[in-house]
Design a protein around this motif. Structure first.
Motif, mmCIF file in Angstrom:
data_model
loop_
_atom_site.group_PDB
_atom_site.id
_atom_site.type_symbol
_atom_site.label_atom_id
_atom_site.label_comp_id
_atom_site.label_asym_id
_atom_site.label_seq_id
_atom_site.Cartn_x
_atom_site.Cartn_y
_atom_site.Cartn_z
ATOM 1 N N ALA A 158 0.853 -1.197 0.000
ATOM 2 C CA ALA A 158 0.000 0.000 0.000
ATOM 3 C C ALA A 158 0.886 1.242 0.000
ATOM 4 N N SER A 159 1.633 1.410 -1.087
ATOM 5 C CA SER A 159 2.568 2.528 -1.179
ATOM 6 C C SER A 159 1.865 3.862 -1.397
ATOM 7 N N SER A 160 0.631 3.802 -1.881
ATOM 8 C CA SER A 160 -0.155 5.013 -2.094
ATOM 9 C C SER A 160 -1.617 4.615 -2.236
ATOM 10 N N PRO A 161 -2.549 5.549 -2.018
ATOM 11 C CA PRO A 161 -3.965 5.229 -2.240
ATOM 12 C C PRO A 161 -4.228 4.786 -3.673
ATOM 13 N N GLU A 162 -3.503 5.388 -4.621
ATOM 14 C CA GLU A 162 -3.700 5.031 -6.025
ATOM 15 C C GLU A 162 -3.281 3.581 -6.272
ATOM 16 N N ARG A 163 -2.161 3.155 -5.666
ATOM 17 C CA ARG A 163 -1.725 1.782 -5.855
ATOM 18 C C ARG A 163 -2.718 0.802 -5.238
ATOM 19 N N VAL A 164 -3.278 1.149 -4.087
ATOM 20 C CA VAL A 164 -4.290 0.285 -3.477
ATOM 21 C C VAL A 164 -5.486 0.145 -4.414
ATOM 22 N N CYS A 165 -5.924 1.244 -4.991
ATOM 23 C CA CYS A 165 -7.056 1.204 -5.938
ATOM 24 C C CYS A 165 -6.745 0.308 -7.119
ATOM 25 N N GLU A 166 -5.525 0.398 -7.638
ATOM 26 C CA GLU A 166 -5.128 -0.420 -8.789
ATOM 27 C C GLU A 166 -5.147 -1.905 -8.438
ATOM 28 N N LEU A 167 -4.624 -2.247 -7.286
ATOM 29 C CA LEU A 167 -4.576 -3.644 -6.876
ATOM 30 C C LEU A 167 -5.980 -4.203 -6.637
ATOM 31 N N VAL A 168 -6.826 -3.415 -5.974
ATOM 32 C CA VAL A 168 -8.199 -3.864 -5.702
ATOM 33 C C VAL A 168 -8.948 -4.076 -7.007
ATOM 34 N N ALA A 169 -8.776 -3.162 -7.960
ATOM 35 C CA ALA A 169 -9.462 -3.286 -9.249
ATOM 36 C C ALA A 169 -8.960 -4.501 -10.021
ATOM 37 N N ALA A 170 -7.643 -4.739 -10.001
ATOM 38 C CA ALA A 170 -7.085 -5.884 -10.716
ATOM 39 C C ALA A 170 -7.582 -7.198 -10.118
ATOM 40 N N ALA A 171 -7.606 -7.268 -8.785
ATOM 41 C CA ALA A 171 -8.066 -8.486 -8.129
ATOM 42 C C ALA A 171 -9.544 -8.748 -8.419
ATOM 43 N N ARG A 172 -10.349 -7.706 -8.469
ATOM 44 C CA ARG A 172 -11.775 -7.888 -8.735
ATOM 45 C C ARG A 172 -11.994 -8.429 -10.147
ATOM 46 N N GLU A 173 -11.217 -7.924 -11.104
ATOM 47 C CA GLU A 173 -11.352 -8.432 -12.473
ATOM 48 C C GLU A 173 -10.957 -9.902 -12.546
ATOM 49 N N MET A 174 -9.877 -10.267 -11.851
ATOM 50 C CA MET A 174 -9.456 -11.672 -11.828
ATOM 51 C C MET A 174 -10.524 -12.553 -11.175
ATOM 52 N N PHE A 175 -11.093 -12.075 -10.086
ATOM 53 C CA PHE A 175 -12.138 -12.826 -9.377
ATOM 54 C C PHE A 175 -13.354 -13.032 -10.271
ATOM 55 N N ASP A 176 -13.782 -11.970 -10.945
ATOM 56 C CA ASP A 176 -14.970 -12.064 -11.797
ATOM 57 C C ASP A 176 -14.760 -13.014 -12.964
ATOM 58 N N ASN A 177 -13.523 -13.184 -13.404
ATOM 59 C CA ASN A 177 -13.232 -14.044 -14.555
ATOM 60 C C ASN A 177 -12.689 -15.414 -14.168
ATOM 61 N N ALA A 178 -12.539 -15.670 -12.867
ATOM 62 C CA ALA A 178 -11.945 -16.932 -12.424
ATOM 63 C C ALA A 178 -12.889 -18.104 -12.659
ATOM 64 N N VAL A 179 -12.320 -19.232 -13.053
ATOM 65 C CA VAL A 179 -13.113 -20.457 -13.202
ATOM 66 C C VAL A 179 -13.595 -20.932 -11.836
ATOM 67 N N ARG A 180 -12.696 -20.857 -10.853
ATOM 68 C CA ARG A 180 -13.048 -21.228 -9.483
ATOM 69 C C ARG A 180 -12.695 -20.054 -8.575
ATOM 70 N N PRO A 181 -13.571 -19.067 -8.468
ATOM 71 C CA PRO A 181 -13.256 -17.866 -7.682
ATOM 72 C C PRO A 181 -13.118 -18.171 -6.198
ATOM 73 N N VAL A 182 -12.241 -17.410 -5.541
ATOM 74 C CA VAL A 182 -12.072 -17.534 -4.093
ATOM 75 C C VAL A 182 -12.489 -16.234 -3.418
ATOM 76 N N SER A 183 -11.709 -15.164 -3.576
ATOM 77 C CA SER A 183 -12.051 -13.905 -2.917
ATOM 78 C C SER A 183 -11.426 -12.721 -3.664
ATOM 79 N N PRO A 184 -12.196 -11.637 -3.850
ATOM 80 C CA PRO A 184 -11.634 -10.414 -4.429
ATOM 81 C C PRO A 184 -11.174 -9.419 -3.370
ATOM 82 N N ALA A 185 -11.354 -9.750 -2.097
ATOM 83 C CA ALA A 185 -11.072 -8.801 -1.017
ATOM 84 C C ALA A 185 -9.577 -8.754 -0.706
ATOM 85 N N PRO A 186 -9.082 -7.609 -0.222
ATOM 86 C CA PRO A 186 -7.667 -7.491 0.135
ATOM 87 C C PRO A 186 -7.417 -7.914 1.579
ATOM 88 N N TYR A 187 -6.234 -8.466 1.820
ATOM 89 C CA TYR A 187 -5.840 -8.903 3.153
ATOM 90 C C TYR A 187 -4.421 -8.422 3.441
#
Length: 417
Positions: A242-271
Motif C-alpha cells: 500500500a505505497s499510495s492510495p492510487e496503488r491500493v485502488c489499482e490492486l483492488v481493481a485488478a483483483a476484482r477483475e481476476m475474481f470475476d473471470n476466475a473459473v473457481r473464484p475464491v475472494s476479491p477482497a484485500p488482506y
C-alpha cells in the motif's frame, strides 16, 4: 437421429444445451462420491461438490461439440464416458495415504470459500468430512494431499491413520511451502511493488503463499510499506504494498477483475498482516478512494458463501432439525451507489443472523425500516456467535428496549415502511 436434429428440433420445449446440461447433472449425481451437481446454463458447466468437500466445475463445451451428429443414445453414452473419466481422474486417490512419513511431504495448505461446509453427505455436514479451520471472513484453510495428477482434501480419517493431530498437519503443510516462499520474496521487485503468480495449473500452490509465516511481512519489509495480498481464484496470488492510495485502488481493481473471470473464484477482497503476524482483512477509512471498491469486494465474497449456508440451514429447518429462522444475506446497492450486504432482524422471531454490513430493523412506532451498521448494533446489544457454524451466525430474537432502539435509530439509515 442426429444430435442437434430430431430430438433437439423442437426448441419450444427445451434448448439443446439445457437438455445436455440435465443429462450431465443426472450422470454426475449417480456417482457415489458426488454430493451434488448443479447446471449453470449461463456458463455451460456443471458445479460439483464431492464427499470430501472439494468443489469442481466441469465444462460441457467439449463433449457437446463431440456429440454433434450423434443420435440421442450415442450422445448420452459419450457424455457418460467423458464425465466418468473426469471423475475418475479426480478421485484416483480416495484412500488415506499410508504412513505419516510418506504423507507429510505431500501436504499443502489451500484457501477456500466456506460456503460448502454445511452441505450434507451421508447425514453429516461436508465440513465434518474434511480437515479445515477458519482463516478469514468467509474463508477457510484446508489441507490437501498433492498427488502427481490431482489433489485430495485431508479428512479426519487421515489423521487417525497417520496418528497425528490437526495442528501438526496444518504446520507441516505450511512448512512444505517455505522454500518457495523465500524464493518469491527474494525475487520481489520493490520498484514495481507488485507480485503476481497466476499458477494456472495449480502445481506451484502459489495461492498458499500467504499462509507461510513471514511471507507477507517479508514483502512489506523489503518494500518498506504495508503489504497486502489477494487470492482471486483457486490457484494464483496477487500481492503488493500500500505505497499510495492510487496503488491500493489499482490492486483492488485488478483483483476484482481476476475474481470475476476466475473459473473457481475464491475472494476479491484485500488482506494484510497485523503486528502479531496474523492474516487480517485490509481496511481503509471511508474517505479512502478504495473504500467503496473494497466494500463491494467484501459483499461479492460474502453473499454467495452465506447463500450456500442459508440453503443448507433452510433445509435443516424444513426437516425439523433446526428451530431458528436463518436470515438471508443480500448483496445490494444502496441509494448512494455503494454496494454492501444487508440482513433483516425481525422482532420476536428467533433468528440466526449472518454478519452483514448493515442490519435492517423496523421502528415499532412508525413501522418504518431503518438500517444499522453492524458495528453499531454489536456495540449496543453484544451479538454472540452460536457454536458450530462458519461463517458465524448470531442468535437474536427480541429487539432491545426502547432507549437502546432509539440510539440505533439515531445511528441508522432510514428506508421506506
Amino acid at each position: 437421429m442426429g444430435f442437434g436434429r430430431g430430438l433437439f428440433r423442437r426448441r419450444e420445449s427445451a434448448s439443446r444445451d439445457a437438455i445436455f446440461g440435465k443429462w450431465a447433472v443426472d450422470i454426475l449425481r449417480a456417482f457415489p462420491e458426488v454430493v451434488s451437481a448443479e447446471f449453470d446454463a449461463s456458463e455451460f458447466h456443471v458445479d460439483v461438490v464431492y464427499a470430501d468437500g472439494a468443489i469442481q466445475q466441469y465444462g460441457l463445451q467439449t463433449p457437446y461439440r463431440l456429440a454433434e451428429g450423434l443420435d440421442g443414445e450415442e450422445a448420452v453414452q459419450l457424455l457418460v464416458e467423458y464425465l466418468r473419466r473426469a471423475v475418475t481422474s479426480r478421485t484416483v486417490m480416495t484412500e488415506p495415504v499410508a504412513g505419516w512419513l510418506s504423507a507429510a511431504p505431500t501436504l499443502r495448505s489451500v484457501l477456500r470459500p466456506a460456503g460448502d461446509l454445511t452441505l450434507e453427505f451421508q447425514g453429516k455436514r461436508i465440513g465434518d468430512h474434511m480437515l479445515w479451520r477458519p482463516l478469514l471472513p468467509c474463508l477457510t484453510e484446508r489441507v490437501v494431499i498433492d498427488l502427481p495428477t490431482s489433489m485430495r482434501t485431508v479428512s479426519p480419517d487421515d489423521l487417525v491413520e497417520w496418528g497425528v493431530d490437526a495442528d501438526t498437519v496444518f504446520a507441516t503443510a505450511r512448512a512444505n511451502m517455505i522454500d518457495f516462499a523465500v524464493e518469491t520474496v527474494s525475487l520481489f521487485d520493490t520498484e514495481d511493488g507488485v507480485l503476481f503468480l497466476p499458477d494456472d495449473d495449480g502445481d506451484l500452490y502459489a495461492g498458499s503463499l500467504p499462509l507461510v509465516d513471514g511471507w507477507l511481512a517479508g514483502l512489506g519489509n523489503k518494500a518498506g510499506a504495508q503489504p497486502l495480498f489477494f487470492v482471486p481464484g483457486s490457484y494464483g496470488v496477487l500481492a503488493g504494498v500500500a505505497s499510495s492510495p492510487e496503488r491500493v485502488c489499482e490492486l483492488v481493481a485488478a483483483a476484482r477483475e481476476m475474481f470475476d473471470n476466475a473459473v473457481r473464484p475464491v475472494s476479491p477482497a484485500p488482506y494484510t498482516v497485523d503486528e502479531r503476524g496474523r492474516l487480517v482483512p485490509f481496511t481503509v477509512p471511508i474517505d479512502h478512494p478504495a473504500w467503496a471498491a473494497i466494500r463491494s469486494a467484501e459483499a461479492a465474497l460474502s453473499a454467495p458463501v452465506h447463500a450456500a449456508q442459508h440453503r443448507s440451514l433452510r433445509a435443516e429447518a424444513e426437516a425439523g432439525r433446526l428451530d431458528e429462522h436463518a436470515a438471508e444475506l443480500l448483496h445490494v446497492q444502496a441509494a448512494d451507489g455503494i454496494e454492501e450486504t444487508v440482513a433483516a432482524w425481525t422482532d420476536t422471531v428467533p433468528t440466526l443472523l449472518p454478519r452483514a454490513h448493515v442490519v435492517s430493523m423496523v421502528d415499532p412506532t412508525t413501522a418504518s425500516l431503518f438500517q444499522v451498521p453492524w458495528e453499531v448494533l454489536d456495540r449496543e446489544v453484544g451479538l454472540r456467535a452460536v457454536p458450530g457454524l462458519f461463517p458465524p451466525r448470531f442468535l437474536v430474537e427480541h429487539h432491545p428496549d426502547q432507549a437502546a432502539l432509539a440510539r440505533l435509530r439515531a445511528a441508522g439509515r432510514w428506508g421506506t415502511g
